[in-house]
Design a protein around this motif. Structure first.
Motif, PDB file in Angstrom:
ATOM      1  N   ILE A   1      -2.565   3.817   0.881  1.00 30.58           N
ATOM      2  CA  ILE A   1      -2.880   4.340  -0.065  1.00 30.58           C
ATOM      3  C   ILE A   1      -4.731   6.100   1.311  1.00 30.58           C
ATOM      4  O   ILE A   1      -4.690   6.877   0.778  1.00 30.58           O
ATOM      5  CB  ILE A   1      -2.811   4.696  -0.549  1.00 30.58           C
ATOM      6  N   LEU A   2      -5.452   4.682   0.844  1.00 32.77           N
ATOM      7  CA  LEU A   2      -6.768   5.140   1.372  1.00 32.77           C
ATOM      8  C   LEU A   2      -6.399   5.536   3.075  1.00 32.77           C
ATOM      9  O   LEU A   2      -7.552   6.204   4.096  1.00 32.77           O
ATOM     10  CB  LEU A   2      -8.511   3.715   1.516  1.00 32.77           C
ATOM     11  N   LEU A   3      -5.461   5.135   3.921  1.00 33.47           N
ATOM     12  CA  LEU A   3      -5.475   5.509   5.159  1.00 33.47           C
ATOM     13  C   LEU A   3      -4.851   6.482   5.345  1.00 33.47           C
ATOM     14  O   LEU A   3      -4.817   7.671   6.404  1.00 33.47           O
ATOM     15  CB  LEU A   3      -4.892   3.697   6.464  1.00 33.47           C
ATOM     16  N   PHE A   4      -4.122   7.073   4.195  1.00 32.98           N
ATOM     17  CA  PHE A   4      -3.783   8.207   4.569  1.00 32.98           C
ATOM     18  C   PHE A   4      -4.184   9.043   4.000  1.00 32.98           C
ATOM     19  O   PHE A   4      -4.463  10.331   4.097  1.00 32.98           O
ATOM     20  CB  PHE A   4      -2.134   8.258   3.708  1.00 32.98           C
ATOM     21  N   ALA A   5      -5.319   8.897   2.934  1.00 31.96           N
ATOM     22  CA  ALA A   5      -6.284  10.075   1.931  1.00 31.96           C
ATOM     23  C   ALA A   5      -7.613  10.857   3.726  1.00 31.96           C
ATOM     24  O   ALA A   5      -7.787  11.153   3.004  1.00 31.96           O
ATOM     25  CB  ALA A   5      -6.345   9.868   1.039  1.00 31.96           C
TER      26      ALA A   5
END
Length: 252
Positions: free
Chosen positions: A36-40
């Motif tokens: 989630i963090l990498l995509f965001a």
């Protein structure tokens, strides 16, 4: 998502996120927060929720293939109507949120879910736990279902809620993984029309997912191979720490 990422760093980060998504579905679920963090980080925060969703569905398919026989259907039946309500509430929140607000929302949700997991691990265990009453089971199912539906719609971050619910239910590992797999496969499919209607899933999103399928497969097979062979406690501590730092950075 109107166009494909244009630089190698973005594609590398998205590929790592796809590997972690596959791994989280078949191995240690805590790694999903890093996806989630990498995509965001690589994409606009609001668009990242739609871009990640098809990747997660592909990962769900691997999990179902590996653990399809190990599922607790009555648990899913209790949760289903409440999850529908939660998804609807999350979709309304997404409609009104802008990108800056979504970064804060995603970060706050991840921090809350991490705190919930840490609390569940630190909470003293009782030697003679009392079985929950029917009312307690229904209340827990309602709260869990709404939390799962709303957090998964807004940030694809409902994994820790289900982890806690199933852990407290005392499920053995394979039944735990199978129930998680079927739950999120159904929920993620249910979210697709909402994400399309909000403009979060486009043909570019689907093309990105197609490119990332080999990375998802790599993570899924790695998760299946390693789930019985690693020191889970140390791995979870590292994952929680990295996720907490990343969530804090999103909020800042």
């Amino acid at each position: 998502m109107s166009e494909l990422p244009s630089d190698a760093l973005a594609w590398t980060a998205l590929a790592v996120a796809a590997v972690l998504a596959g791994f989280s579905k078949t191995g240690i679920s805590g790694t999903s927060s890093l996806s989630i963090l990498l995509f965001a980080t690589m994409l606009p925060a609001k668009e990242s929720t739609g871009a990640l969703l098809p990747v997660l569905i592909v990962a769900d398919l691997f999990a179902i293939r590996f653990y399809s026989r190990h599922v607790e259907w009555p648990v899913l039946a209790r949760l289903a109507p409440w999850i529908v309500i939660g998804v609807g509430a999350g979709a309304v929140a997404l409609w009104f949120a802008d990108d800056a607000a979504m970064r804060v929302v995603i970060g706050a949700i991840l921090l809350a879910m991490l705190a919930l997991q840490i609390w569940s691990k630190l909470k003293p265990k009782t030697d003679d736990p009392k079985p929950p009453t029917g009312f307690a089971r229904r209340t827990a199912a309602a709260g869990t279902g709404i939390a799962v539906g709303s957090t998964t719609m807004m940030a694809n971050a409902a994994g820790p809620v289900m982890v806690l619910y199933l852990m407290l239910s005392g499920f053995p590992k394979l039944r735990f993984l199978g129930t998680m797999a079927w739950c999120f496969f159904a929920v993620n499919l249910f979210k697709v029309p909402f994400s399309v209607g909000l403009g979060l899933i486009t043909w570019t999103t689907l093309l990105t997912t197609l490119i990332l399928v080999p990375a998802v497969a790599l993570g899924a097979f790695a998760g299946r191979a390693l789930v019985h062979r690693i020191d889970q406690k140390q791995f979870e501590i590292a994952t929680l720490a990295l996720s907490a730092v990343g969530a804090a950075l999103l909020i800042i």
